[in-house]
Design a protein around this motif. Structure first.
Motif, PDB file in Angstrom:
ATOM      1  N   PRO A   9       0.816  -1.230   0.000  1.00  0.00           N
ATOM      2  CA  PRO A   9       0.000   0.000   0.000  1.00  0.00           C
ATOM      3  C   PRO A   9       0.842   1.270   0.000  1.00  0.00           C
ATOM      4  N   LEU A  10       1.986   1.258   0.686  1.00  0.00           N
ATOM      5  CA  LEU A  10       2.852   2.438   0.698  1.00  0.00           C
ATOM      6  C   LEU A  10       3.485   2.661  -0.673  1.00  0.00           C
ATOM      7  N   LEU A  11       3.857   1.576  -1.343  1.00  0.00           N
ATOM      8  CA  LEU A  11       4.424   1.697  -2.687  1.00  0.00           C
ATOM      9  C   LEU A  11       3.372   2.215  -3.662  1.00  0.00           C
ATOM     10  N   ASP A  12       2.155   1.698  -3.553  1.00  0.00           N
ATOM     11  CA  ASP A  12       1.073   2.176  -4.427  1.00  0.00           C
ATOM     12  C   ASP A  12       0.799   3.660  -4.183  1.00  0.00           C
ATOM     13  N   GLN A  13       0.819   4.066  -2.929  1.00  0.00           N
ATOM     14  CA  GLN A  13       0.582   5.465  -2.602  1.00  0.00           C
ATOM     15  C   GLN A  13       1.682   6.354  -3.174  1.00  0.00           C
ATOM     16  N   PRO A 167      21.616  11.542   6.254  1.00  0.00           N
ATOM     17  CA  PRO A 167      22.169  12.291   7.385  1.00  0.00           C
ATOM     18  C   PRO A 167      21.418  13.560   7.779  1.00  0.00           C
ATOM     19  N   TYR A 168      20.336  13.900   7.060  1.00  0.00           N
ATOM     20  CA  TYR A 168      19.649  15.155   7.326  1.00  0.00           C
ATOM     21  C   TYR A 168      18.270  14.934   7.960  1.00  0.00           C
ATOM     22  N   GLY A 169      18.098  13.802   8.606  1.00  0.00           N
ATOM     23  CA  GLY A 169      16.838  13.483   9.255  1.00  0.00           C
ATOM     24  C   GLY A 169      17.081  12.521  10.395  1.00  0.00           C
ATOM     25  N   SER A 170      16.016  11.887  10.847  1.00  0.00           N
ATOM     26  CA  SER A 170      16.125  10.936  11.957  1.00  0.00           C
ATOM     27  C   SER A 170      16.232   9.498  11.473  1.00  0.00           C
ATOM     28  N   ASP A 171      16.618   9.305  10.228  1.00  0.00           N
ATOM     29  CA  ASP A 171      16.616   7.988   9.601  1.00  0.00           C
ATOM     30  C   ASP A 171      17.421   6.950  10.379  1.00  0.00           C
ATOM     31  N   ALA A 172      18.569   7.346  10.893  1.00  0.00           N
ATOM     32  CA  ALA A 172      19.420   6.390  11.599  1.00  0.00           C
ATOM     33  C   ALA A 172      18.777   5.893  12.888  1.00  0.00           C
ATOM     34  N   GLU A 173      17.717   6.561  13.343  1.00  0.00           N
ATOM     35  CA  GLU A 173      17.065   6.198  14.599  1.00  0.00           C
ATOM     36  C   GLU A 173      15.691   5.579  14.383  1.00  0.00           C
ATOM     37  N   GLU A 174      15.289   5.403  13.117  1.00  0.00           N
ATOM     38  CA  GLU A 174      13.932   4.948  12.822  1.00  0.00           C
ATOM     39  C   GLU A 174      13.951   3.645  12.019  1.00  0.00           C
ATOM     40  N   PRO A 175      12.942   2.763  12.228  1.00  0.00           N
ATOM     41  CA  PRO A 175      12.799   1.607  11.341  1.00  0.00           C
ATOM     42  C   PRO A 175      12.472   2.078   9.930  1.00  0.00           C
ATOM     43  N   PHE A 176      12.917   1.330   8.960  1.00  0.00           N
ATOM     44  CA  PHE A 176      12.789   1.764   7.575  1.00  0.00           C
ATOM     45  C   PHE A 176      11.335   1.985   7.175  1.00  0.00           C
ATOM     46  N   ARG A 177      10.411   1.204   7.720  1.00  0.00           N
ATOM     47  CA  ARG A 177       8.997   1.377   7.355  1.00  0.00           C
ATOM     48  C   ARG A 177       8.513   2.791   7.677  1.00  0.00           C
ATOM     49  N   ASP A 178       9.035   3.373   8.770  1.00  0.00           N
ATOM     50  CA  ASP A 178       8.633   4.735   9.127  1.00  0.00           C
ATOM     51  C   ASP A 178       9.213   5.751   8.159  1.00  0.00           C
ATOM     52  N   ILE A 179      10.402   5.482   7.642  1.00  0.00           N
ATOM     53  CA  ILE A 179      11.013   6.377   6.656  1.00  0.00           C
ATOM     54  C   ILE A 179      10.235   6.326   5.344  1.00  0.00           C
ATOM     55  N   VAL A 180       9.810   5.131   4.951  1.00  0.00           N
ATOM     56  CA  VAL A 180       9.014   4.985   3.727  1.00  0.00           C
ATOM     57  C   VAL A 180       7.734   5.812   3.853  1.00  0.00           C
ATOM     58  N   TRP A 181       7.077   5.714   5.014  1.00  0.00           N
ATOM     59  CA  TRP A 181       5.862   6.500   5.251  1.00  0.00           C
ATOM     60  C   TRP A 181       6.170   7.995   5.185  1.00  0.00           C
ATOM     61  N   GLN A 185       4.610  11.051   2.733  1.00  0.00           N
ATOM     62  CA  GLN A 185       3.915  12.265   3.145  1.00  0.00           C
ATOM     63  C   GLN A 185       4.628  13.511   2.635  1.00  0.00           C
ATOM     64  N   GLU A 186       5.931  13.456   2.461  1.00  0.00           N
ATOM     65  CA  GLU A 186       6.654  14.589   1.888  1.00  0.00           C
ATOM     66  C   GLU A 186       6.217  14.833   0.444  1.00  0.00           C
ATOM     67  N   VAL A 187       6.089  13.761  -0.342  1.00  0.00           N
ATOM     68  CA  VAL A 187       5.652  13.912  -1.733  1.00  0.00           C
ATOM     69  C   VAL A 187       4.220  14.435  -1.780  1.00  0.00           C
ATOM     70  N   LEU A 188       3.349  13.891  -0.928  1.00  0.00           N
ATOM     71  CA  LEU A 188       1.960  14.337  -0.896  1.00  0.00           C
ATOM     72  C   LEU A 188       1.857  15.792  -0.437  1.00  0.00           C
ATOM     73  N   HIS A 189       2.592  16.111   0.610  1.00  0.00           N
ATOM     74  CA  HIS A 189       2.543  17.449   1.208  1.00  0.00           C
ATOM     75  C   HIS A 189       3.050  18.511   0.233  1.00  0.00           C
ATOM     76  N   HIS A 190       4.254  18.310  -0.268  1.00  0.00           N
ATOM     77  CA  HIS A 190       4.826  19.313  -1.167  1.00  0.00           C
ATOM     78  C   HIS A 190       4.159  19.281  -2.536  1.00  0.00           C
ATOM     79  N   GLY A 191       3.678  18.109  -2.948  1.00  0.00           N
ATOM     80  CA  GLY A 191       2.946  18.038  -4.208  1.00  0.00           C
ATOM     81  C   GLY A 191       1.684  18.890  -4.164  1.00  0.00           C
ATOM     82  N   ALA A 192       0.983  18.860  -3.024  1.00  0.00           N
ATOM     83  CA  ALA A 192      -0.220  19.684  -2.877  1.00  0.00           C
ATOM     84  C   ALA A 192       0.132  21.172  -2.878  1.00  0.00           C
TER      85      ALA A 192
END
Length: 207
Positions: A9-13, A167-181, A185-192
């Motif tokens: 579902p995240l890939l489709d989104q 290196p410009y976010g919290s990626d090193a501290e987050e599971p990858f699924r949260d980064i994918v999400w 939201q960045e694409v959706l947010h800035h796209g809008a």
């Protein structure tokens, strides 16, 4: 590799968000949101750099220096993107389509590299495009690079903290699924935001 069911579902989104944004920028038709196609012209260079209010952040010639409240220009090449060290200016500056496209593209390209590439790409070395066609093409390339990373991710990767070392976010501290999400939201947010700026630009032109 089979896509993990919870990634599907995240890939489709992501695919839909990118397709809709690129259609909004390239034309000749865009998804109106109600299932019908609406004619739209390609993003022009003038519109790409249009500043709807005074004090906007944008991309600028490096020789001219940063814009209002920015302290430096991010990126590589003759042009850079307005930026400031933390804490960022408050209230946040309005940003142009050029700024938003550059930000999105950099995020996609660098996150792809720091997940399945050399893990060495930097903001300082990332090219900034002043022309609309170059910026849209770069966005499409960045989206393809990130999508390729997602297609290689298995269930174990989705649960791995620090699977992406951007290196410009919290990626090193987050599971990858949260980064994918988060990327979605960045694409959706800035796209809008970009779509709204296109509407405002068009509405402000008598023709």
């Amino acid at each position: 590799m089979t896509t993990p069911p919870r990634l599907g579902p995240l890939l489709d989104q992501f695919d839909f968000a990118c397709e809709r944004l690129v259609g909004r920028l390239r034309g000749p038709l865009m998804d109106s949101g109600d299932g019908t196609d609406t004619p739209v012209g390609p993003l022009t260079d003038e519109e790409h750099l249009w500043e709807p209010v005074p004090g906007c952040w944008s991309v600028r010639r490096r020789a001219a220096g940063p814009g209002p409240r920015a302290t430096h220009l991010d990126g590589a090449g003759d042009w850079g993107r307005d930026a400031a060290a933390h804490p960022h200016p408050w209230p946040p500056p309005v940003t142009t389509i050029a700024w938003r496209l550059s930000h999105l593209t950099e995020m996609l390209v660098l996150r792809a590299d720091h997940t399945a590439g050399s893990r060495s790409a930097t903001r300082e070395a990332h090219p900034v495009h002043a022309d609309a066609a170059g910026a849209v093409a770069a966005l499409e390339s960045g989206a393809a690079a990130w999508r390729a990373v997602l297609l290689k991710a298995d269930d174990a990767a989705l649960d791995t903290v620090g699977y992406c070392t951007y290196p410009y976010g919290s990626d090193a501290e987050e599971p990858f699924r949260d980064i994918v999400w988060w990327v979605n939201q960045e694409v959706l947010h800035h796209g809008a935001e970009i779509a709204l700026l296109r509407d405002l630009h068009r509405a402000g032109r008598p023709d």
